[in-house]
Design a protein around this motif. Structure first.
Motif, PDB file in Angstrom:
ATOM      1  N   ARG A  41       0.869  -1.290  -0.092  1.00 46.41           N
ATOM      2  CA  ARG A  41       0.070   0.039  -0.036  1.00 46.41           C
ATOM      3  C   ARG A  41       1.070   1.140   0.140  1.00 46.41           C
ATOM      4  NH1 ARG A  41      -0.831   3.999   2.427  1.00 46.41           N
ATOM      5  NH2 ARG A  41      -2.476   4.968   2.206  1.00 46.41           N
ATOM      6  N   ASP A  42       1.909   1.228   0.665  1.00 48.87           N
ATOM      7  CA  ASP A  42       2.995   2.257   0.811  1.00 48.87           C
ATOM      8  C   ASP A  42       3.463   2.598  -0.613  1.00 48.87           C
ATOM      9  OD1 ASP A  42       2.161   2.554   3.369  1.00 48.87           O
ATOM     10  OD2 ASP A  42       4.438   1.749   4.182  1.00 48.87           O
ATOM     11  N   ILE A  43       3.769   1.633  -1.169  1.00 44.93           N
ATOM     12  CA  ILE A  43       4.388   1.859  -2.532  1.00 44.93           C
ATOM     13  C   ILE A  43       3.352   2.396  -3.597  1.00 44.93           C
ATOM     14  CG2 ILE A  43       5.231   0.686  -4.869  1.00 44.93           C
ATOM     15  CD1 ILE A  43       6.602  -1.345  -2.761  1.00 44.93           C
ATOM     16  N   ALA A  44       2.106   1.865  -3.425  1.00 41.28           N
ATOM     17  CA  ALA A  44       0.879   2.311  -4.255  1.00 41.28           C
ATOM     18  C   ALA A  44       0.559   3.714  -4.041  1.00 41.28           C
ATOM     19  CB  ALA A  44      -0.237   1.522  -3.930  1.00 41.28           C
ATOM     20  N   HIS A  45       0.823   4.176  -2.423  1.00 42.61           N
ATOM     21  CA  HIS A  45       0.695   5.498  -2.130  1.00 42.61           C
ATOM     22  C   HIS A  45       1.553   6.363  -2.876  1.00 42.61           C
ATOM     23  CE1 HIS A  45      -0.687   8.849   0.155  1.00 42.61           C
ATOM     24  NE2 HIS A  45       0.498   9.132   0.696  1.00 42.61           N
ATOM     25  N   ARG A  46       2.920   6.055  -2.613  1.00 38.28           N
ATOM     26  CA  ARG A  46       4.068   7.078  -3.083  1.00 38.28           C
ATOM     27  C   ARG A  46       3.749   7.074  -4.625  1.00 38.28           C
ATOM     28  NH1 ARG A  46       7.220   3.766   0.384  1.00 38.28           N
ATOM     29  NH2 ARG A  46       8.211   2.831  -1.135  1.00 38.28           N
ATOM     30  N   THR A  47       3.480   6.093  -5.465  1.00 39.21           N
ATOM     31  CA  THR A  47       3.460   6.155  -6.723  1.00 39.21           C
ATOM     32  C   THR A  47       2.425   6.956  -7.255  1.00 39.21           C
ATOM     33  OG1 THR A  47       4.470   3.838  -6.967  1.00 39.21           O
ATOM     34  CG2 THR A  47       3.396   4.776  -8.736  1.00 39.21           C
ATOM     35  N   THR A  48       1.312   6.718  -6.659  1.00 36.45           N
ATOM     36  CA  THR A  48       0.190   7.562  -7.186  1.00 36.45           C
ATOM     37  C   THR A  48       0.262   9.138  -6.476  1.00 36.45           C
ATOM     38  OG1 THR A  48      -1.138   7.008  -5.084  1.00 36.45           O
ATOM     39  CG2 THR A  48      -1.318   5.612  -7.356  1.00 36.45           C
TER      40      THR A  48
END
Length: 148
Positions: A41-48
């Motif tokens: 989820r953290d990777i998704a948050h940073r990416t988006t």
């Protein structure tokens, strides 16, 4: 990295659903499931949340796709608002939480038990989040993005 973490989450899900004979191992698997999910989820948050790109010619297409990925993440976060707090509490072994074979629970002083996260309940939403992110971001080279 997103693919790596969904694979880890899936592996831990299988382990959480496995034998219940060894309570300690099952507890560790559940904690790692929650932590791995948090990392995905953290990777998704940073990416988006990246807001500058190098290739200006593709800006509009990329922004629309990023918006779809961000919407998938927001839908997940709205459905599971306690995930990050539970992850932090498990990571620091804060008092008040207990694990019970695929569930993270909290009991109040009267003994009422509230299920905060259940692998069986959250995992379909995890898969939906991953698919939403994959469809939106999969072929975008993350090297093309600059941090905010």
């Amino acid at each position: 990295m997103l693919k790596f973490w969904i694979d880890v989450v899936r592996l831990q899900k299988k382990r959480c659903e496995g034998s219940r004979e060894k309570l300690f191992e099952h507890t560790v698997d559940l904690i790692f499931y929650i932590d791995s999910l948090g990392r995905m989820r953290d990777i998704a948050h940073r990416t988006t949340n990246l807001h500058r790109i190098r290739e200006i010619s593709e800006r509009e297409i990329r922004w629309k796709r990023l918006a779809k990925a961000k919407a998938a993440l927001q839908t997940f976060d709205q459905k599971w608002p306690k995930l990050l707090a539970v992850r932090n509490q498990l990571e620091h072994l804060d008092a008040g939480l207990d694990t019970r074979f695929g569930k993270v629970v909290k009991a109040d002083k009267l003994g009422h038990v509230e299920t905060l996260i259940s692998v069986a309940d959250i995992h379909p939403d995890v898969e939906a989040l991953y698919q939403g992110l994959k469809e939106s971001l999969d072929d975008l080279a993350l090297d093309d993005w600059l941090p905010p």
